[in-house]
Motif scaffolding. Structure first.
Motif, short mmCIF file in Angstrom:
data_model
loop_
_atom_site.label_atom_id
_atom_site.label_comp_id
_atom_site.label_asym_id
_atom_site.label_seq_id
_atom_site.Cartn_x
_atom_site.Cartn_y
_atom_site.Cartn_z
N ALA A 143 51.02 42.65 -6.50
CA ALA A 143 50.30 42.71 -5.24
C ALA A 143 49.58 41.38 -5.02
N GLU A 144 49.82 40.75 -3.88
CA GLU A 144 49.23 39.44 -3.62
C GLU A 144 48.08 39.55 -2.64
N VAL A 145 47.10 38.69 -2.84
CA VAL A 145 45.95 38.58 -1.96
C VAL A 145 45.91 37.15 -1.43
N SER A 146 45.58 37.01 -0.16
CA SER A 146 45.48 35.70 0.48
C SER A 146 44.05 35.50 0.97
N ILE A 147 43.48 34.35 0.64
CA ILE A 147 42.12 34.01 1.04
C ILE A 147 42.19 32.79 1.95
N ALA A 148 41.93 33.01 3.24
CA ALA A 148 41.97 31.93 4.23
C ALA A 148 40.56 31.38 4.42
N LEU A 149 40.35 30.16 3.95
CA LEU A 149 39.02 29.56 4.03
C LEU A 149 38.67 29.13 5.44
N ASN A 150 39.67 28.70 6.20
CA ASN A 150 39.41 28.31 7.60
C ASN A 150 38.95 29.50 8.43
N SER A 152 37.93 32.46 7.15
CA SER A 152 36.98 33.31 6.40
C SER A 152 37.44 34.76 6.35
N VAL A 153 38.72 34.95 5.97
CA VAL A 153 39.30 36.29 5.91
C VAL A 153 40.10 36.43 4.62
N VAL A 154 39.92 37.57 3.96
CA VAL A 154 40.76 37.95 2.84
C VAL A 154 41.80 38.94 3.36
N ARG A 155 43.07 38.67 3.06
CA ARG A 155 44.17 39.53 3.53
C ARG A 155 44.98 40.05 2.35
N ALA A 156 45.32 41.33 2.43
CA ALA A 156 46.15 41.96 1.41
C ALA A 156 46.85 43.14 2.06
N GLY A 157 48.18 43.06 2.20
CA GLY A 157 48.89 44.12 2.90
C GLY A 157 48.37 44.22 4.32
N GLY A 158 47.93 45.40 4.71
CA GLY A 158 47.37 45.58 6.05
C GLY A 158 45.86 45.37 6.10
N LEU A 159 45.25 45.01 4.99
CA LEU A 159 43.80 44.84 4.94
C LEU A 159 43.41 43.44 5.41
N GLU A 160 42.34 43.37 6.18
CA GLU A 160 41.75 42.09 6.57
C GLU A 160 40.24 42.22 6.41
N VAL A 161 39.68 41.43 5.51
CA VAL A 161 38.25 41.54 5.20
C VAL A 161 37.58 40.19 5.45
N PRO A 162 36.67 40.11 6.42
CA PRO A 162 35.95 38.85 6.64
C PRO A 162 34.93 38.61 5.54
N PHE A 163 34.62 37.36 5.31
CA PHE A 163 33.61 37.02 4.29
C PHE A 163 32.74 35.87 4.79
N ASP A 164 31.58 35.76 4.18
CA ASP A 164 30.65 34.66 4.48
C ASP A 164 30.62 33.70 3.30
N MET A 165 30.42 32.43 3.62
CA MET A 165 30.28 31.41 2.60
C MET A 165 29.40 30.31 3.16
N SER A 166 28.53 29.75 2.35
CA SER A 166 27.68 28.68 2.84
C SER A 166 28.52 27.47 3.24
N ALA A 167 28.02 26.71 4.18
CA ALA A 167 28.75 25.52 4.65
C ALA A 167 28.99 24.53 3.51
N ARG A 168 28.01 24.41 2.61
CA ARG A 168 28.14 23.47 1.49
C ARG A 168 29.27 23.91 0.56
N HIS A 169 29.28 25.18 0.19
CA HIS A 169 30.33 25.65 -0.72
C HIS A 169 31.70 25.62 -0.05
N ARG A 170 31.75 25.96 1.23
CA ARG A 170 33.04 25.91 1.93
C ARG A 170 33.60 24.49 1.91
N ARG A 171 32.73 23.52 2.19
CA ARG A 171 33.19 22.13 2.19
C ARG A 171 33.66 21.72 0.81
N MET A 172 32.91 22.08 -0.23
CA MET A 172 33.30 21.71 -1.58
C MET A 172 34.67 22.26 -1.95
#
Length: 225
Positions: A143-150, A152-172
């Motif tokens: 089972a694969e999971v995809s994390i789209a940083l642009n 801010s969504v985690v996708r797996a099968g039919g699931l789509e889960v938004p997430f938060d991340m600080s601007a500093r950590h996202r840039r890093m």
């Protein structure tokens, strides 16, 4: 650290709350003076029995999850002592991201500063993602999971889960920067501040070098002017 916009890989569910850094990287694997060889120690007492035999019921020992690069974990992942080796061991084993409802604060900082993606998601989302990961058939595709940083969504099968991340950590993560690399992106501002500070207070420039020169222990080598 490489630039990254989407992280995708096979996932494994680790249904353990309060998994501490002593369990992630046991003390007997901290004897080296560098970061090498830590993959062997990762989750050692969970992966192996007292005789060093692999536990077949542990998720990362199962064929469907042996190559997992994303862990879906329980709450308070990485609590306990501040050993950075826990992060290094996860990375050396091949884990690139951990998804959990919450993390130990120091572990979270160590992870993000070393390029291990640590994402906090709601408990119900973690529960659904664990069920997805555990649905991989033995001997079948993981089972694969995809994390789209642009996005801010985690996708797996039919699931789509938004997430938060600080601007500093996202840039890093997206630019492949550690904390030193991030600091160096501000080098022009740092140099401008240092020059202005030296101009305002020249008596503070290289005080130690000037004192050493005065007492005959070395040359005066001021950095500015």
């Amino acid at each position: 650290m490489a630039e990254l916009t989407v992280l995708q890989g096979p996932a494994a569910a680790l249904r353990i709350d309060n998994l501490d850094t002593d369990q992630i990287m046991p003390k007997q694997f901290l004897r080296g003076i560098d970061k090498a060889g830590l993959a062997q120690g990762l989750l050692y007492d969970l992966r192996f029995d007292a005789q060093g035999r692999a536990r077949p019921d542990f998720v990362l020992n199962q064929p469907a999850h042996a190559d997992s690069s994303i862990l879906i974990a329980g709450a308070n992942f990485g609590c306990g002592s501040s050993r950075e080796h826990a992060v290094w061991g996860l990375q050396q084993y091949g884990i690139r991201a951990v998804l959990a409802p919450s993390f130990g604060e120091i572990f979270y900082s160590n992870a993000m500063n070393n390029g291990l993606l640590a994402l906090m998601l709601p408990v119900d989302a973690i529960t659904a993602l664990m069920a997805w990961a555990e649905g991989a058939p033995d001997g079948g595709p993981a089972a694969e999971v995809s994390i789209a940083l642009n996005d801010s969504v985690v996708r797996a099968g039919g699931l789509e889960v938004p997430f938060d991340m600080s601007a500093r950590h996202r840039r890093m993560v997206m630019e492949g920067l550690d904390v030193i690399g991030l600091s160096m992106t501000y080098q022009p501002q740092i140099e401008a501040f240092a020059a202005a500070h030296a101009a305002r207070s020249p008596w503070l420039v290289d005080v130690a070098a000037r004192v050493r020169a005065r007492i005959g222990e070395g040359p005066a080598t001021p950095s500015w002017g």
